[in-house]
Write a protein that holds these residues in place. Sequence first.
Motif, mmCIF file in Angstrom:
data_model
loop_
_atom_site.group_PDB
_atom_site.id
_atom_site.type_symbol
_atom_site.label_atom_id
_atom_site.label_comp_id
_atom_site.label_asym_id
_atom_site.label_seq_id
_atom_site.Cartn_x
_atom_site.Cartn_y
_atom_site.Cartn_z
ATOM 1 N N GLN A 63 0.844 -1.198 0.000
ATOM 2 C CA GLN A 63 0.000 0.000 0.000
ATOM 3 C C GLN A 63 0.878 1.246 0.000
ATOM 4 O OE1 GLN A 63 -2.142 0.764 3.648
ATOM 5 N NE2 GLN A 63 -2.504 2.891 3.038
ATOM 6 N N PRO A 64 0.862 2.055 -1.065
ATOM 7 C CA PRO A 64 1.656 3.287 -1.065
ATOM 8 C C PRO A 64 1.050 4.334 -0.137
ATOM 9 C CG PRO A 64 0.344 3.145 -3.062
ATOM 10 C CD PRO A 64 0.132 1.861 -2.324
ATOM 11 N N THR A 65 1.890 4.990 0.646
ATOM 12 C CA THR A 65 1.421 6.063 1.527
ATOM 13 C C THR A 65 2.160 7.371 1.285
ATOM 14 O OG1 THR A 65 2.969 5.372 3.258
ATOM 15 C CG2 THR A 65 0.727 4.447 3.348
ATOM 16 N N ALA A 66 3.239 7.318 0.510
ATOM 17 C CA ALA A 66 4.004 8.515 0.149
ATOM 18 C C ALA A 66 4.828 8.177 -1.083
ATOM 19 C CB ALA A 66 4.904 8.962 1.302
ATOM 20 N N THR A 67 5.521 9.179 -1.633
ATOM 21 C CA THR A 67 6.252 8.993 -2.877
ATOM 22 C C THR A 67 7.173 7.779 -2.846
ATOM 23 O OG1 THR A 67 6.196 11.383 -3.248
ATOM 24 C CG2 THR A 67 7.782 10.115 -4.543
ATOM 25 N N ASN A 68 7.909 7.599 -1.750
ATOM 26 C CA ASN A 68 8.872 6.500 -1.662
ATOM 27 C C ASN A 68 8.571 5.541 -0.518
ATOM 28 O OD1 ASN A 68 10.630 7.460 -3.825
ATOM 29 N ND2 ASN A 68 11.158 9.136 -2.427
ATOM 30 N N THR A 69 7.317 5.485 -0.103
ATOM 31 C CA THR A 69 6.935 4.617 1.020
ATOM 32 C C THR A 69 5.789 3.706 0.629
ATOM 33 O OG1 THR A 69 7.573 6.357 2.583
ATOM 34 C CG2 THR A 69 6.224 4.560 3.434
ATOM 35 N N VAL A 70 5.994 2.396 0.780
ATOM 36 C CA VAL A 70 4.964 1.404 0.493
ATOM 37 C C VAL A 70 4.898 0.430 1.666
ATOM 38 C CG1 VAL A 70 4.288 -0.514 -1.007
ATOM 39 C CG2 VAL A 70 5.203 1.577 -2.009
ATOM 40 N N LEU A 71 3.733 0.350 2.306
ATOM 41 C CA LEU A 71 3.550 -0.575 3.424
ATOM 42 C C LEU A 71 3.358 -1.994 2.903
ATOM 43 C CD1 LEU A 71 0.990 1.443 5.617
ATOM 44 C CD2 LEU A 71 3.487 1.454 5.773
ATOM 45 N N THR A 72 4.025 -2.953 3.542
ATOM 46 C CA THR A 72 3.837 -4.361 3.180
ATOM 47 C C THR A 72 3.102 -5.126 4.277
ATOM 48 O OG1 THR A 72 6.047 -4.867 4.039
ATOM 49 C CG2 THR A 72 5.865 -4.393 1.679
ATOM 50 N N SER A 73 2.745 -4.427 5.336
ATOM 51 C CA SER A 73 1.927 -4.973 6.419
ATOM 52 C C SER A 73 1.402 -3.784 7.212
ATOM 53 C CB SER A 73 2.750 -5.901 7.324
ATOM 54 O OG SER A 73 3.798 -5.183 7.952
ATOM 55 N N GLY A 74 0.509 -4.042 8.165
ATOM 56 C CA GLY A 74 -0.034 -2.949 8.959
ATOM 57 C C GLY A 74 -0.714 -1.906 8.110
ATOM 58 N N TYR A 75 -1.508 -2.344 7.161
ATOM 59 C CA TYR A 75 -2.147 -1.431 6.203
ATOM 60 C C TYR A 75 -3.083 -0.456 6.915
ATOM 61 C CZ TYR A 75 -0.397 -5.195 3.285
ATOM 62 O OH TYR A 75 0.407 -6.127 2.703
ATOM 63 N N THR A 76 -3.149 0.763 6.391
ATOM 64 C CA THR A 76 -3.923 1.818 7.051
ATOM 65 C C THR A 76 -5.179 2.231 6.297
ATOM 66 O OG1 THR A 76 -2.605 3.529 5.943
ATOM 67 C CG2 THR A 76 -1.832 2.759 8.098
ATOM 68 N N ALA A 77 -5.316 1.820 5.035
ATOM 69 C CA ALA A 77 -6.474 2.251 4.242
ATOM 70 C C ALA A 77 -6.667 1.328 3.048
ATOM 71 C CB ALA A 77 -6.288 3.690 3.758
ATOM 72 N N ASP A 78 -7.821 1.472 2.409
ATOM 73 C CA ASP A 78 -8.164 0.691 1.219
ATOM 74 C C ASP A 78 -8.044 1.518 -0.060
ATOM 75 O OD1 ASP A 78 -8.759 -1.756 2.432
ATOM 76 O OD2 ASP A 78 -10.806 -1.144 2.902
ATOM 77 N N THR A 79 -7.366 2.643 -0.005
ATOM 78 C CA THR A 79 -7.442 3.626 -1.082
ATOM 79 C C THR A 79 -6.375 3.512 -2.167
ATOM 80 O OG1 THR A 79 -6.227 5.114 0.382
ATOM 81 C CG2 THR A 79 -8.630 5.349 0.318
ATOM 82 N N ALA A 80 -5.364 2.658 -1.983
ATOM 83 C CA ALA A 80 -4.312 2.555 -2.994
ATOM 84 C C ALA A 80 -3.564 1.239 -2.858
ATOM 85 C CB ALA A 80 -3.323 3.720 -2.859
ATOM 86 N N ILE A 81 -3.082 0.725 -3.992
ATOM 87 C CA ILE A 81 -2.203 -0.444 -3.982
ATOM 88 C C ILE A 81 -1.002 -0.155 -4.882
ATOM 89 C CG2 ILE A 81 -3.979 -2.159 -3.473
ATOM 90 C CD1 ILE A 81 -4.092 -2.818 -6.466
ATOM 91 N N ALA A 82 0.119 -0.790 -4.587
ATOM 92 C CA ALA A 82 1.303 -0.710 -5.443
ATOM 93 C C ALA A 82 1.445 -2.051 -6.147
ATOM 94 C CB ALA A 82 2.543 -0.408 -4.616
ATOM 95 N N ILE A 83 1.665 -2.018 -7.471
ATOM 96 C CA ILE A 83 1.856 -3.255 -8.223
ATOM 97 C C ILE A 83 3.204 -3.207 -8.935
ATOM 98 C CG2 ILE A 83 -0.623 -3.643 -8.508
ATOM 99 C CD1 ILE A 83 -0.371 -2.700 -11.408
#
Length: 389
Positions: A63-83
Amino acid sequence: MNMKSVTRSRPGRLIAAVVLTVTVATPLVVTNAASAAATLTVSQALAAQDGRTATVTGWVVGQPTATNTVLTSGYTADTAIAIADQAGETSTARMLYVQVTAAWRSGFGLLSNPSLRGRQVTATGTLTAYFSHGGLKDPTAMSLGGGTTPTPTPTPTGTASPTAYYAAATGKTGPALRTALHAIIRTQTTLTYDQVWEALKDTDQDPANPANVILLYSGRSQSKATNGGGVDDWNREHVWAKSHGDFGTATGPGTDVHHLRPEDVSVNSARGNKDFDTGGSAVAQAPGCYTDADSFEPRDAVKGDVARMILYMAIRYEGDDGWPDLEPNDSVANGGAPRLGRLTRLLAWHAQDPPDAFEQRRNQRIYERWQGNRNPFVDHPEWARAIWG
């Protein structure tokens, strides 16, 4: 006999020639059509960030949360995914950030579907920057593994709030309601300060002119392209003044578009970091607004909007996530404290000026396209008195 033989043989050769021509030409047409409709890889999509509509297939990596930050656990929202093109990709430079709008969140949001990570997804949308990073926005189709595209769930609109969204707050009042609402709305996608420009061009769009935004205090319709710091430009007004709690423009309360609005540069300066109250001298370029040494009064048409933005900030930022505990009070001399007044006046404005269609659309737009959270006092005005009554 010979003449008849010659006469019959020539048409036969012509027919054979035509058939041969058709047979050879047909595969060329099919090949070209298939090529035009080909699904892009992630690397191809990253190289084609030009606003085109495209279909992209990749593996969900987080889940992307910033330009260079992608969460791989502890997700905070359903609004974006990184593929990415590889399921084990760890470099954000090789990831495509895909916006997941409200219609697709139940099936493709990582907070609701953490097991989605590592699965292949195909999405169709606009190839354009998202989180100031290569992205795909406004998806019109999403499917797992390139399979059949499901039908999107209709997005809730109008004055009614999503029942499921507020389920944990239903029937509560006072401190219990406050605690429940905080837990609900703190789950959001955070924006950078640069992303706020694009968000405001969407959330505050003039209903009568899509090329313009409506300025909060001035009420003027102004070109989206005139944002900046010049005298006649519009800029990003922090309705909860950023010095009240010293959070600045850092990601978090400083970039939360539920309280950031477009405003004329000079009017923004006139408001400064003053608390809200009535009275004072008329504000140039903002008919119906008044200011004095310690307070600012917005025009009647947005008094309730201002109040609900302040109340939202108080519930969203409770001091438990690294940010100040913001709280309205009845003072107009709060200085740098994380307080903003005057609460009794704000509650009166909230009752005097209930949410209108523009404010409701704005709330919905923030939920669908930008942050994935809502302002509960737009959806349920009665909750303001239930908490601060």
